[in-house]
Design an enzyme around this catalytic site. Sequence first.
Site, mmCIF file in Angstrom:
data_model
loop_
_atom_site.group_PDB
_atom_site.id
_atom_site.type_symbol
_atom_site.label_atom_id
_atom_site.label_comp_id
_atom_site.label_asym_id
_atom_site.label_seq_id
_atom_site.Cartn_x
_atom_site.Cartn_y
_atom_site.Cartn_z
ATOM 1 N N HIS A 1 0.300 -11.351 -5.724
ATOM 2 C CA HIS A 1 -0.776 -10.507 -5.190
ATOM 3 C C HIS A 1 -1.178 -10.831 -3.765
ATOM 4 O O HIS A 1 -2.147 -10.263 -3.259
ATOM 5 C CB HIS A 1 -2.028 -10.614 -6.056
ATOM 6 C CG HIS A 1 -1.890 -10.014 -7.412
ATOM 7 N ND1 HIS A 1 -2.198 -8.700 -7.679
ATOM 8 C CD2 HIS A 1 -1.466 -10.544 -8.579
ATOM 9 C CE1 HIS A 1 -1.988 -8.451 -8.964
ATOM 10 N NE2 HIS A 1 -1.541 -9.562 -9.534
ATOM 11 N N LYS B 1 -15.411 -4.362 0.279
ATOM 12 C CA LYS B 1 -14.342 -5.244 -0.204
ATOM 13 C C LYS B 1 -14.812 -6.686 -0.007
ATOM 14 O O LYS B 1 -15.826 -6.901 0.649
ATOM 15 C CB LYS B 1 -13.051 -4.991 0.582
ATOM 16 C CG LYS B 1 -13.294 -4.943 2.104
ATOM 17 C CD LYS B 1 -12.044 -4.604 2.903
ATOM 18 C CE LYS B 1 -11.613 -3.171 2.879
ATOM 19 N NZ LYS B 1 -10.476 -2.920 2.004
ATOM 20 N N ARG B 2 -14.095 -7.677 -0.582
ATOM 21 C CA ARG B 2 -14.479 -9.053 -0.297
ATOM 22 C C ARG B 2 -14.430 -9.323 1.199
ATOM 23 O O ARG B 2 -13.694 -8.656 1.929
ATOM 24 C CB ARG B 2 -13.524 -10.053 -1.005
ATOM 25 C CG ARG B 2 -13.718 -10.172 -2.494
ATOM 26 C CD ARG B 2 -15.101 -10.687 -2.837
ATOM 27 N NE ARG B 2 -15.968 -9.566 -3.163
ATOM 28 C CZ ARG B 2 -16.234 -9.126 -4.400
ATOM 29 N NH1 ARG B 2 -15.743 -9.745 -5.438
ATOM 30 N NH2 ARG B 2 -17.012 -8.087 -4.582
ATOM 31 N N LYS C 1 -9.357 -9.053 6.599
ATOM 32 C CA LYS C 1 -9.829 -7.687 6.318
ATOM 33 C C LYS C 1 -10.600 -7.107 7.508
ATOM 34 O O LYS C 1 -10.897 -5.925 7.559
ATOM 35 C CB LYS C 1 -10.693 -7.670 5.053
ATOM 36 C CG LYS C 1 -9.912 -8.037 3.785
ATOM 37 C CD LYS C 1 -10.808 -7.999 2.559
ATOM 38 C CE LYS C 1 -10.159 -8.548 1.302
ATOM 39 N NZ LYS C 1 -9.216 -7.606 0.671
ATOM 40 N N THR D 1 -6.993 -1.625 -3.438
ATOM 41 C CA THR D 1 -7.162 -0.610 -4.480
ATOM 42 C C THR D 1 -8.418 0.210 -4.208
ATOM 43 O O THR D 1 -8.537 1.346 -4.659
ATOM 44 C CB THR D 1 -7.254 -1.252 -5.880
ATOM 45 O OG1 THR D 1 -8.133 -2.379 -5.818
ATOM 46 C CG2 THR D 1 -5.907 -1.699 -6.363
ATOM 47 N N LYS E 1 -9.574 4.413 -4.481
ATOM 48 C CA LYS E 1 -10.816 4.949 -5.063
ATOM 49 C C LYS E 1 -11.483 5.921 -4.095
ATOM 50 O O LYS E 1 -11.987 6.969 -4.500
ATOM 51 C CB LYS E 1 -11.769 3.798 -5.442
ATOM 52 C CG LYS E 1 -11.205 2.942 -6.573
ATOM 53 C CD LYS E 1 -11.871 1.573 -6.704
ATOM 54 C CE LYS E 1 -10.973 0.645 -7.534
ATOM 55 N NZ LYS E 1 -11.316 -0.780 -7.415
HETATM 56 C C1 26V Z 1 -6.790 -15.828 -2.286
HETATM 57 C C2 26V Z 1 -7.332 -16.759 -1.431
HETATM 58 C C3 26V Z 1 -7.301 -18.152 -1.798
HETATM 59 C C4 26V Z 1 -7.694 -19.131 -0.775
HETATM 60 C C5 26V Z 1 -8.075 -18.675 0.546
HETATM 61 C C6 26V Z 1 -8.454 -17.281 0.710
HETATM 62 C C7 26V Z 1 -7.877 -16.348 -0.250
HETATM 63 C C8 26V Z 1 -7.869 -15.010 0.049
HETATM 64 C C9 26V Z 1 -7.344 -14.097 -0.807
HETATM 65 C C10 26V Z 1 -6.811 -14.504 -1.981
HETATM 66 C C11 26V Z 1 -6.239 -13.438 -2.821
HETATM 67 C C12 26V Z 1 -6.157 -13.700 -4.235
HETATM 68 C C13 26V Z 1 -5.337 -12.690 -4.908
HETATM 69 C C14 26V Z 1 -5.896 -11.302 -4.771
HETATM 70 O O1 26V Z 1 -7.004 -11.000 -5.177
HETATM 71 N N1 26V Z 1 -5.090 -10.413 -4.232
HETATM 72 C C15 26V Z 1 -5.421 -9.006 -4.126
HETATM 73 O O2 26V Z 1 -4.792 -8.354 -5.221
HETATM 74 C C16 26V Z 1 -5.064 -6.975 -5.256
HETATM 75 C C17 26V Z 1 -4.454 -6.424 -6.524
HETATM 76 O O3 26V Z 1 -3.077 -6.527 -6.473
HETATM 77 C C18 26V Z 1 -4.542 -6.306 -4.014
HETATM 78 O O4 26V Z 1 -4.867 -4.944 -4.042
HETATM 79 C C19 26V Z 1 -5.131 -6.949 -2.764
HETATM 80 O O5 26V Z 1 -4.528 -6.416 -1.605
HETATM 81 C C20 26V Z 1 -4.914 -8.456 -2.810
HETATM 82 O O6 26V Z 1 -5.597 -9.101 -1.749
#
Ligand code: 26V
Length: 786
Positions: A332, A520-521, A526, A628, A632
């Site tokens: 992801h 979004k987060r 982003k 996603t 929406k």
């Molecule tokens: C993880 C982390 C971990 C440490 C530092 C910062 C950070 C930033 C982002 C993440 C992402 C974790 C995985 C995640 O939520 N990915 C999201 O998955 C969605 C569903 O597939 C996708 O639509 C998003 O683009 C993707 O960011």
Amino acid sequence: MKNELKVSMERQLKIKYGVSIEEASKGEIFSSLSSALMETIIDNWNNTNKIYSKGKQAYYLSAEYLMGRALGNNLINLGLYEEVSDLLKELNIDINEIEEAEEDAALGNGGLGRLAACFMDSAAAMEVPLRGYGIRYSNGLFKQYFKDGFQEECADNWLTYGDPWSIRRERETVKVKFKDMEVKAVPYDTPIIGYDSKNINTLRLWKCEALESFDFHAFNSGKYAKAVELKNKADDISRVLYPNDDMRQGKLLRLKQQYFLVSASVQDIIRSHVKLHGENFENLSEYHAIQLNDTHPVLAIPELIRILVDDYKLKFDNALKIAKGVFAYTNHTILAEALEKWDNKLIVALFPRIMQIIKMIDTRFINELKRKGYSKEEIEEFRIVKDGVSRMANLAIAVGFAVNGVAKLHTDILKDIELNNWYKLYPEKFQNKTNGITPRRWLRLCNRELSHFITELLGDESWVKDLSKLKELEKFINEEEILKKFMMIKHTKKEQLAKYIKETEGVELDPSSIFDIQIKRLHEYKRQLLNTLYVLDLYFRLKEDKNLDIPKTTFIYGAKAFPGYRRAKAIVKFTNEVAKLINNDKEIDGKIKVVFVENYRVSYAEKLFPAADLSKQISTAGKEASGTGNMKFMLNGAPTFGTMDGANVEIVRESGEENNFIFGLTVEEIEEMRGNYNSKEYYENNASIKRVVDSLIDGTFDDGNTGLFEDLYNSLIEEGDGYLLLADFESFKKAEDRVFEAYKDEKRWAKMAFKNMCNAGMFSSDRTILEYSKEIWNIKQTKNTL
Ligand code: 26V
């Protein structure tokens, strides 16, 4: 049905709270109504399980499920929304107020968790035998509020008033062993009700408890703290959802959580396999497929092997072969800092046998690579165990039979760049599965006005289960009356949102202004900061030129910053300061407004998406795996303002570039620029960039002497602007100018918005889940006929 429900509700109110309907609070009505509905679905639920157990099933292993509220969605899926709404009206109760009484189940951080929730809904609607496994965190994602514009957090105690939508299945408890302790994993099952179907799937969330609730002997000898020590230690494991702020901090408890989830789930799967098919595991992959949602549940691989080898006495190589037929892995994100690596010392301290098994997998894998002629150096890149850590993605790809990305561009980047060596080794494992969203929650539930209009135009409600039907609406694109009605609905949704924002944030919005929304987060990639720098530049321009001809615009933000992510919090504060400056400036007179809504979450999102004129998707190209939220917005008729990133690429392909606002560097252009980008040049040569960037350090804004704004300045100027905000600034500005031009022409705008909605069909998670079913899991749609 109505009367039955009423009687059942009254009974529930009596047993649970000792009150009548007239005396009950909104929370009590919510709870009793939910329990009454539970009563009506139990038979279908049990029968669905019975039918599914005859064939092959898939399991979604995920540390996160961002479910939001259940009541409204379940009523829609049961086809009871109108009826229950009437029933409540007869009792002088407003159904909206009852829905609002429900806490969001916020057991996820963001996109990955919400995707899991959409998949659950789609699998049930599509009658796909998929079961979700996760953790029942006592505390979900923190709640956010602002104090002087700074983000503050508090705990999310979503279970304070109980959860009427889950059943505790004491009898199906399993035990999970760690080196120093053994705990109970108690399953809580939530029904996932299929829309317009008798199928009811299951989301099983594990709660961690001590084997004994307290130590009787310690208690008796007066050692009260000691008596509950073990209980607290066990409770800790499912106490809190970790914010994914920084994986590098190797948190012991987080690793414990992950093992707790996978051990309980794999034991559960094996237990049901043995019950149905005996102790024969050669056929395990004929009956079960396990999808690993990112690397968080990857320990399921060594755990399955452990169970087969230690409990059922299979040979290691045979167990490994069986595992290779069962697991598939979804990636992801390509952010390096998000890739999980666990310190081997930690693994040994918690579960030494798992470490042994990971090492054995690694050894077998190295031998395979040697046989295939790889050199020693090449092999090092693939190693699962290297430099004292275990690399979870490598373990997943080495053993899993399928690996997928979540949008076409993302999968291409995995194949061509990030995982290119793996792709060359196992090209047959790689697949793309473009994400999707459930049309039930994200249109039928959250935008009833638009849903009814679509049903009226298409003649029936079948589009809710077959979203590709929206395409048929394109034939109305030149019918003025229809476009007018469509835009009237948008206006209604904007009024509803404005009313809610007035109540919750205390800010007055003009529903006839453009609602330009970024939700979004919060993360640097982003680029919420780019949006804010643009807004500030627009403000400065308006101050200089009173006659600047732009339509009235409201910039809306919603985002949580992870508690330990200093820079993200700085962006929250900065945006709030910019909002304060602009909203209080009499000269601006509301021409532009900025509002950052507090505590953005699923239930807030349901109010924001339908009210948007413009969908802001402005990540640095290559960084957003899919997104996603973008889907929406599209489904609710908002054009995308975005970069060619993630699923934006496919959105624009479906609805036409001329109906969206694309800007910024592409992945290829960024690749070409690598190493040669100098943000200072943009800063020095572009006066409007200089002006807004300088505002971070010249005293225009007050960050309460925290140094936060200077840190933002440094990120752009001294540290090289890694996310290319300044490089994309001019192009962003030009794209906004195009938005203003287009919006002035009402008809043109209506067509763009309508065209987006008509072409959102492919982004239904029904399509995604059927692709997983056919192309990865090899499972069949199975109707509950009992
Ligand atoms: C993880 C982390 C971990 C440490 C530092 C910062 C950070 C930033 C982002 C993440 C992402 C974790 C995985 C995640 O939520 N990915 C999201 O998955 C969605 C569903 O597939 C996708 O639509 C998003 O683009 C993707 O960011």
